[in-house]
Design an enzyme around this catalytic site. Structure first.
Site, short mmCIF file in Angstrom:
data_model
loop_
_atom_site.label_atom_id
_atom_site.label_comp_id
_atom_site.label_asym_id
_atom_site.label_seq_id
_atom_site.Cartn_x
_atom_site.Cartn_y
_atom_site.Cartn_z
N HIS A 102 -0.25 -11.30 2.45
CA HIS A 102 -1.05 -10.69 1.37
C HIS A 102 -1.49 -12.18 0.90
CE1 HIS A 102 -1.32 -6.54 0.35
NE2 HIS A 102 -3.31 -7.25 0.06
N TYR A 149 1.12 -1.68 -0.13
CA TYR A 149 0.14 -0.03 0.29
C TYR A 149 1.13 1.12 0.44
CZ TYR A 149 -3.90 -3.07 1.28
OH TYR A 149 -4.93 -4.03 1.63
#
Length: 281
Positions: free
Chosen positions: A111, A53
């Site tokens: 992730h 991110y």
């Protein structure tokens, strides 16, 4: 603004997480810091980030500015797919802590499993070892299928504390929820409002929201809470942040819960991201 109180869950490793968290995808720069500080001051204590991110630095800055003691926050980040080799996973976590200016992550997640590369077991072992060093308090995963979690248990001898998966009214993931419950893994829901699919505008959702006397978003988030999942809504608007957290003063009947879950589709994913084959780097 009055701060809202949020219930919490104790996880399988003894750590705890609030029942609703704050998603930070897309929040960057000074505006991102302001949005995160606003969220904490509204009552959020769980803030979900990721290495990919590119906002771990502002998450750490928000933690320092928000006025809430560090030990009351639950700060989370995630390991990208390109960093699943053991040594690289260790270095990535160390780097992410330096980015954020933190001494430890409350939770760190893999992730995506990227099963085609076959490295997620190695990565999980690295995160478990980092937990032993005190750099991570709790180790979890994202987007893992039951067979992936079974391998972690069998080959590492540990289960993740959470599995963060796509879950919303169009993709309720009943089988995954049942599996997680059977092995003691808590479910987190990313994209809980299915904004790309405009779930809040669905006539069935708006009709139920009118029945309950709440907004469509609050209705959906209450559905998540009653399912026992931890939704991670995101908003930079203080009023919407507060509304998304204010889901504990009403309840849905079993029949209403069923009507929401019945909106599920055979594959209700918002994008073509099947964890059995999707690769994230």
């Amino acid at each position: 603004m009055n701060e809202l109180t949020v219930p919490s869950y104790v996880l399988n490793d003894g750590s705890d997480l609030p029942a609703v968290g704050f998603g930070t995808y897309g929040l960057r720069g000074s505006g991102g810091v302001d949005a995160m500080v606003s969220a904490v001051r509204t009552g959020y204590r769980l803030l979900d980030s990721a290495f990919n991110y590119e906002n771990e630095g502002i998450l750490g800055e928000a933690a320092r500015r928000c006025g809430v003691p560090r030990e009351e926050l639950r700060l989370v980040s995630k390991l990208p797919g390109r960093c699943q080799h053991y040594d690289r996973a260790v270095a990535t976590v160390e780097e992410s802590l330096l980015r954020a200016g933190l001494d430890y992550w409350d939770m760190y997640l893999i992730h995506w499993p990227n099963p085609g590369r076959g490295l997620y077991v190695e990565a999980f072992g690295a995160l478990v070892d980092l937990r032993g060093r005190g750099l991570i308090r709790s180790v979890g995963v994202c987007n893992f299928l039951p067979e992936h979690i079974d391998r972690l248990r069998d080959e590492v001898g540990a289960l993740p504390s959470v599995n963060q998966i796509e879950l919303h009214p169009y993709f309720p993931q009943a089988d995954a929820l049942a599996y997680h419950a059977s092995v003691g893994v808590r479910t987190q829901s990313w994209s809980p409002l299915a904004r790309k699919l405009k779930a809040v505008e669905d006539p069935a959702i708006t009709a139920l929201a009118d029945e309950a006397g709440v907004s469509p978003a609050r209705l959906i988030l209450r559905w998540h809470y009653q399912l026992g999942t931890i939704p991670l809504p995101k908003s930079a608007t203080p009023s919407r942040q507060a509304a998304n957290l204010d889901v504990f003063g009403f309840s849905l009947t079993e029949e209403q819960m069923g009507r929401i879950s019945a909106l599920g589709r055979p594959d209700g994913r918002q994008a073509d991201q099947d964890p059995a084959r999707y690769e994230e780097f």
